[in-house]
Write a protein that holds these residues in place. Structure first.
Motif, PDB file in Angstrom:
ATOM      1  N   LEU A  49       0.691  -1.482   0.394  1.00  0.00           N
ATOM      2  CA  LEU A  49      -0.059   0.145   0.050  1.00  0.00           C
ATOM      3  C   LEU A  49       0.747   1.700   0.166  1.00  0.00           C
ATOM      4  O   LEU A  49       2.070   0.804   0.889  1.00  0.00           O
ATOM      5  CB  LEU A  49      -1.141  -0.246   0.909  1.00  0.00           C
ATOM      6  N   TYR A  50       0.459   2.379  -0.569  1.00  0.00           N
ATOM      7  CA  TYR A  50       1.547   3.365  -1.584  1.00  0.00           C
ATOM      8  C   TYR A  50       0.150   4.592  -0.242  1.00  0.00           C
ATOM      9  O   TYR A  50      -0.854   5.148  -0.995  1.00  0.00           O
ATOM     10  CB  TYR A  50       1.633   3.698  -2.092  1.00  0.00           C
ATOM     11  N   GLN A  51       1.124   5.163   0.512  1.00  0.00           N
ATOM     12  CA  GLN A  51       0.208   6.442   0.764  1.00  0.00           C
ATOM     13  C   GLN A  51       0.715   7.623   0.040  1.00  0.00           C
ATOM     14  O   GLN A  51       1.649   8.429  -0.430  1.00  0.00           O
ATOM     15  CB  GLN A  51       0.518   7.373   1.847  1.00  0.00           C
ATOM     16  N   PHE A  52      -0.475   8.768  -0.568  1.00  0.00           N
ATOM     17  CA  PHE A  52      -0.340   9.254  -1.736  1.00  0.00           C
ATOM     18  C   PHE A  52      -1.209  10.778  -1.093  1.00  0.00           C
ATOM     19  O   PHE A  52      -2.511  10.274  -1.362  1.00  0.00           O
ATOM     20  CB  PHE A  52      -1.046   9.650  -2.908  1.00  0.00           C
ATOM     21  N   HIS A  53      -0.939  11.808  -0.764  1.00  0.00           N
ATOM     22  CA  HIS A  53      -1.625  12.894   0.450  1.00  0.00           C
ATOM     23  C   HIS A  53      -2.660  12.259   1.480  1.00  0.00           C
ATOM     24  O   HIS A  53      -1.965  11.086   1.873  1.00  0.00           O
ATOM     25  CB  HIS A  53      -2.785  13.490  -0.780  1.00  0.00           C
ATOM     26  N   ARG A  54      -3.642  12.062   1.539  1.00  0.00           N
ATOM     27  CA  ARG A  54      -4.195  11.201   2.816  1.00  0.00           C
ATOM     28  C   ARG A  54      -4.863  10.072   2.690  1.00  0.00           C
ATOM     29  O   ARG A  54      -5.012   9.375   3.047  1.00  0.00           O
ATOM     30  CB  ARG A  54      -5.564  11.990   3.133  1.00  0.00           C
ATOM     31  N   THR A  55      -4.848   9.682   1.031  1.00  0.00           N
ATOM     32  CA  THR A  55      -5.169   8.335   0.503  1.00  0.00           C
ATOM     33  C   THR A  55      -4.148   7.339   0.661  1.00  0.00           C
ATOM     34  O   THR A  55      -2.785   7.707   0.119  1.00  0.00           O
ATOM     35  CB  THR A  55      -5.360   8.153  -1.144  1.00  0.00           C
TER      36      THR A  55
END
Length: 557
Positions: A49-55
């Protein structure tokens, strides 16, 4: 993952690193420099899983997607892969096009390190069929897209769009570095481009100091743009001989840290007047107040199709965070600091009771901010002590998150009879039992927001309890989209807009409800006000105007 699988991955990593060290020793050394990994995690099934901004999202494409992507590739003599991820696409390209040479690039050393654990690339590296590139390396080959077929990673291609754009428009006589970020960061990038800069993202949160220094030297950059200030930026920029231009747009839970270096190279522009004094008290010389604004190219009136109207055209709408989770998180942190100060585990109950008393005092009237006085009454000695030992920790703002959430929930709940629809985090689900229509999702800033602001009969702005002295981003964006807005009354707003002419204001929940009721019955008046509000933004409050001011004051040319 079993121990044997971990051992196998470690073995692949070392085998690949050995091959890279033989062919590109500088890259081999850089891959081993310290790096942050907080933006990635594996779930229980082993999916990255990768976090981009809040997601958080699944990073790697599935087999069907990879096969489809491969079919769209011509298989030129040289293929340039922008974004490696875990190497799923890279592995497919190596197998699908055995006669092509591949240059695989990633901006993130942690991502490259993860990829080197998944497959054995050593033979492809040693034979020259595969070459890895990291970070700013790729700009050493400005003609790469003239001689190679571009393939972008299924997800990282979007995240790395600035670097891909930089390659497509290379070469550039000057490069501006831009800290990773979300809101306003693309607007800052566009402002630099208008000044003739190529823009490269510098991930200051995850890269090692060594890699950041390497990047600055490699690109010959002389300026770093940042949306919001973080501790240590001034010192890093002084050491790297960079001018720092920072546009503050969000609240922070820490006070500015006094810089341990000169700040003549730092230019800070804050959306909040009180922040200007805080930065100046911390020794920053060049600090100015600059309200927020809107990008009128992306925020503009939308004509909704029939299928969109059911979702985006409620009678009343609110878009934003409930602050419920923040309230819980920072409540616990506040109490933990209190327990440590008292040095008694039993002080948890005492702190909880004192906090509740302060919150109860504030809850009597959310139109006035009285929490600071209430906290001093309950925690005077503690707050004084913490100011000495933790001077940059904003405990008041920590404690303010819960009543800020309660205010928003309370105000929105009063509008349930008018059919209010809410976009935001799951904290809003608490209001479903009161009849509030919670969509169950965030509003995408690029697609959903303009539709909501354009389609809603009334857009409501409910500011954060502890920020009653600012004009929110929601105000500018709603008006830019031609939306009718009812927002909270404050002095900062009066400096920028004319109430009852360009927007409508309220002071209490009761006044908000009354004005919602009135303008739902008088939509023609609301539309006329909305038109004047949009014109006000176009004339006085565009993002381009703000950045022209920033670049002029900071002498960016």
């Amino acid at each position: 993952m079993s121990p044997s699988e971990q051992d196998l991955q470690t073995q692949k990593l070392y085998t690949n690193l050995d091959a890279i060290q033989r062919t590109n020793p500088v890259l081999g050394e850089r891959i081993c420099w310290p790096v942050g990994d907080e933006h990635t995690r594996f779930d229980d099934s082993g999916t990255l899983l990768y976090q981009f901004h809040r997601t958080w999202f699944e990073l790697e494409p599935d087999a069907t997607t990879v096969a489809h992507l491969g079919q769209n590739c011509r298989g030129d003599e040289t293929i340039f892969l922008a974004g490696i991820g875990l190497g799923t696409q890279l592995r497919d390209l190596l197998e699908r096009f055995p006669h092509s040479s591949i240059i695989a690039w990633d901006r993130d050393p942690w991502m490259l390190r993860l990829a080197l654990r998944q497959y054995d690339y050593s033979q492809a590296v040693l034979t020259g069929k595969l070459q890895f590139r990291l970070g700013a390396d790729v700009l050493n080959e400005p003609d790469i897209l003239n001689r190679a077929e571009l393939v972008t990673h299924h997800n990282l291609g979007v995240i790395y769009h600035r670097e891909i754009e930089l390659l497509k428009t290379a070469p550039h006589p000057k490069i501006a570095l831009l800290r990773q970020g979300a809101l306003y960061i693309d607007d800052m990038a566009n402002a630099f481009r208008r000044q003739g800069y190529g823009v490269y993202t510098l991930d200051t949160d995850h890269l090692s100091a060594e890699e950041m220094e390497f990047t600055v030297k490699q690109l010959g950059a002389r300026v770093l743009g940042s949306v919001n200030y973080t501790r240590g930026l001034a010192e890093f920029c002084e050491g790297a001989n960079l001018k720092l231009v920072c546009y503050e747009i969000d609240p922070s839970l820490v006070h500015p840290t006094p810089a341990s270096s000169s700040t003549s190279h730092v230019h800070i522009f804050s959306y909040r007047k009180s922040n200007v004094a805080e930065f100046k008290n911390a020794g920053f010389a060049n600090v100015s107040y600059l309200p927020l604004a809107s990008d009128i190219e992306r925020r503009c009136p939308q004509t909704l199709e029939a299928e969109d109207k059911a979702m985006y055209a409620p009678s009343v709408s609110f878009v934003g965070a409930s602050l419920v989770t923040d309230g819980q998180t920072f409540r616990d942190e506040f109490i933990q600091h209190y327990v440590e100060w008292r040095n008694q585990p039993s002080a948890i109950d005492e702190a909880t009771e004192k906090l509740q008393s302060a919150w109860d005092e504030q809850s009597r009237d959310y139109s006035r901010y009285v929490l600071a006085d209430a906290l001093n009454e309950q925690f005077g000695d503690f707050l004084a002590a913490m100011k000495q030992t933790h001077p940059h920790l904003d405990l008041e703002m920590m404690a303010a998150q819960t009543p800020a959430a309660e205010k928003r929930l309370s105000y929105v709940a009063t509008l349930a009879p008018y059919g209010i629809r809410v976009w935001g985090d799951t904290g809003w689900a608490l209001l479903r039992e009161y009849g509030v229509d919670y969509t169950g999702q965030y509003a995408n800033h690029h697609e959903d927001l303009p539709k909501v602001y354009s389609g809603s009969t009334i857009n409501v702005d409910i500011g954060r309890l502890y920020q009653s002295d600012i004009v929110t981003m929601r105000v500018f964006d709603t008006l830019a989209c031609g939306g009718f807005l009812i927002t909270e009354h404050n002095d900062a707003l009066l400096e920028l807009f004319e109430p009852d002419v360009e927007l409508v204001t309220y002071r209490t929940a009761q006044e908000l409800t009354a004005k919602v009721d009135y303008y739902l019955k008088h939509p023609e008046e609301a539309r006329a006000i909305a038109e004047r509000g949009r014109q006000a933004v176009i004339e006085r409050h565009t993002m381009r105007q703000r950045f022209d001011s920033i670049f002029g004051a900071a002498a960016i040319s």
